[in-house]
Design a protein around this motif. Structure first.
Motif, PDB file in Angstrom:
ATOM      1  N   UNK A  17      28.207  31.346  52.480  1.00  0.00           N
ATOM      2  CA  UNK A  17      27.519  30.348  52.140  1.00  0.00           C
ATOM      3  C   UNK A  17      27.170  30.412  50.665  1.00  0.00           C
ATOM      4  N   UNK A  18      26.988  31.770  50.058  1.00  0.00           N
ATOM      5  CA  UNK A  18      26.788  31.960  48.630  1.00  0.00           C
ATOM      6  C   UNK A  18      27.988  31.579  47.740  1.00  0.00           C
ATOM      7  N   UNK A  19      29.312  31.861  48.378  1.00  0.00           N
ATOM      8  CA  UNK A  19      30.527  31.737  47.668  1.00  0.00           C
ATOM      9  C   UNK A  19      30.566  30.008  47.768  1.00  0.00           C
ATOM     10  N   UNK A  20      30.377  29.219  48.905  1.00  0.00           N
ATOM     11  CA  UNK A  20      30.568  28.053  48.955  1.00  0.00           C
ATOM     12  C   UNK A  20      29.553  27.216  47.633  1.00  0.00           C
ATOM     13  N   UNK A  21      28.548  27.931  47.632  1.00  0.00           N
ATOM     14  CA  UNK A  21      27.366  27.510  46.590  1.00  0.00           C
ATOM     15  C   UNK A  21      27.846  27.796  45.173  1.00  0.00           C
ATOM     16  N   UNK A  22      28.625  28.808  44.957  1.00  0.00           N
ATOM     17  CA  UNK A  22      29.103  28.930  43.538  1.00  0.00           C
ATOM     18  C   UNK A  22      30.226  28.077  43.467  1.00  0.00           C
ATOM     19  N   UNK A  23      31.058  27.553  44.466  1.00  0.00           N
ATOM     20  CA  UNK A  23      32.113  26.521  44.062  1.00  0.00           C
ATOM     21  C   UNK A  23      31.470  25.318  43.827  1.00  0.00           C
ATOM     22  N   UNK A  24      30.285  24.763  44.380  1.00  0.00           N
ATOM     23  CA  UNK A  24      29.679  23.609  44.197  1.00  0.00           C
ATOM     24  C   UNK A  24      29.031  23.412  42.863  1.00  0.00           C
ATOM     25  N   UNK A  25      28.850  24.651  42.200  1.00  0.00           N
ATOM     26  CA  UNK A  25      28.224  24.698  40.973  1.00  0.00           C
ATOM     27  C   UNK A  25      26.902  25.354  40.794  1.00  0.00           C
TER      28      UNK A  25
END
Length: 360
Positions: free
Chosen positions: A99-107
């Motif tokens: 989830x943290x990785x996805x959040x990083x991709x989302x900005x």
């Protein structure tokens, strides 16, 4: 000494990770029947492969090398590596980290990407800080930043701090002083971590009483295996470390035999003990039978060598002066990582189907 500690820590994490991986999630009752004792690799034709525990440690080491002591730069570098690591589709990534990785991709920024979870992610990559950094306030700053990139629950951070101090203590002291180590942890985490420090006190007392690590885990209600909750993992890992601080084989075996999240617990254990005994204290047959690419054993040694010289380097042209190293972190081929991860996933799926068959 620091070079030996860093290399021993990285390789120790890799060996513990690879030994524990086949045992992950297998009950303590079934593991001996299905796999046998954790005395050799049982993942792929008597060879071992690493998982996210080692990969995160390597990404932390790479980021430390390139950050040159700048904590904010370290956070950006580690977050960037984490984004690309997620994109390579690693098998078995934890929910909070994913989830943290996805959040990083989302900005999201490294300061806001963490999710509220007390999982083992920060603890599994914390030993390298204790192996590499002498200055305690600086070490704590890096541990906290690393933790918050993926996990915002303070419990995850507190567990990581305890692991970092264990690796540092293992590196600095020839003989482990449990009370001195515990005092350092208590002073660092404060009253907010009273639940953890109480568990760590129980761990120290249990070792003093001669109780086995498995019995201590059972006393915490973990007879079916150690969970991914950091307040379950860290006290039991510390117990095994204090019981076998100079014996890598016994320490890693003892923690794997507790079951549960065996690759992560054994990786943390390997990092702590490896920081003290160095590569020379790790069984050579375990090192030689790691089957990995592009993060090979040779590549990990190179990573350790690079990190060992990055902190403070004297300038020979000026008496007494100190300059920062500009060593570049060893890189890996991203295409090779994708093919490797595909093979790794196929082997993991095989193990999953194998567990459906007897013996039970």
């Amino acid at each position: 000494m620091t070079r030996n500690a860093i290399t021993g820590c990285i390789l120790g994490i890799a060996i513990g990770d690879a030994l524990g991986l086949p045992y992950e999630g297998v009950s303590t009752q079934r593991a001996p029947k299905l796999l046998g004792p954790p005395d050799r690799y049982r993942f792929f034709f008597r060879r071992g492969m690493i998982s996210d525990d080692t990969e995160h440690t390597c990404m932390v080491a790479q980021s430390l090398i390139e950050a040159n002591g700048d904590v904010d730069r370290f956070a950006r570098l580690f977050a960037s590596r984490l984004r690309w690591w997620i994109l390579a589709l690693p098998a078995g990534v934890g929910k909070a980290t994913a989830r943290a990785g996805i959040k990083l991709w989302l900005g999201a920024t490294p300061a806001t990407s963490g999710v509220f979870s007390a999982g083992n992610g920060p603890a599994m990559r914390a030993a390298i800080f204790g192996a590499a950094i002498d200055d305690v306030p600086q070490m704590l700053e890096f541990v906290r930043v690393s933790s918050r990139v993926t996990h915002s629950d303070p419990k995850a951070e507190f567990g990581a701090i305890a692991v970092a101090f264990a690796a540092r203590h293992s590196r600095v002291h020839k003989q482990v002083d449990a009370n001195l180590w515990l005092s350092d942890v208590v002073n660092a985490v404060g009253d907010d971590a009273s639940e953890l420090t109480n568990l760590l006190h129980r761990s120290v007392d249990s070792v003093s009483a001669g109780e086995s690590t498995k019995s201590f885990a059972d006393s915490l209600g973990l007879s079916k295996g150690i969970t991914g909750y950091t307040y379950h993992t860290v006290p039991v890992v510390i117990h095994a470390w204090l019981s076998h601080s100079e014996d890598f084989l016994q320490a890693v075996t003892a923690i794997i035999e507790c079951g549960g999240d065996a690759d992560t617990t054994a990786a943390i254990m390997g990092g702590i003990v490896g920081a003290g005994v160095g590569e020379a204290g790790i069984p050579s047959n375990w090192i030689n039978r790691i089957w990995e690419y592009p993060r090979s054993i040779a590549w990990m040694r190179s990573l350790g060598e690079s990190l060992a010289v990055v902190d403070l380097v004297k300038d020979p042209s000026v008496e007494g002066s100190i300059t920062r190293s500009t060593t570049r972190a060893p890189r890996i081929n991203p295409i090779a990582v994708l093919f490797r991860n595909l093979l790794f996933l196929l082997i993991v799926l095989f193990h999953g189907f194998r567990r459906l068959a007897p013996p039970y």
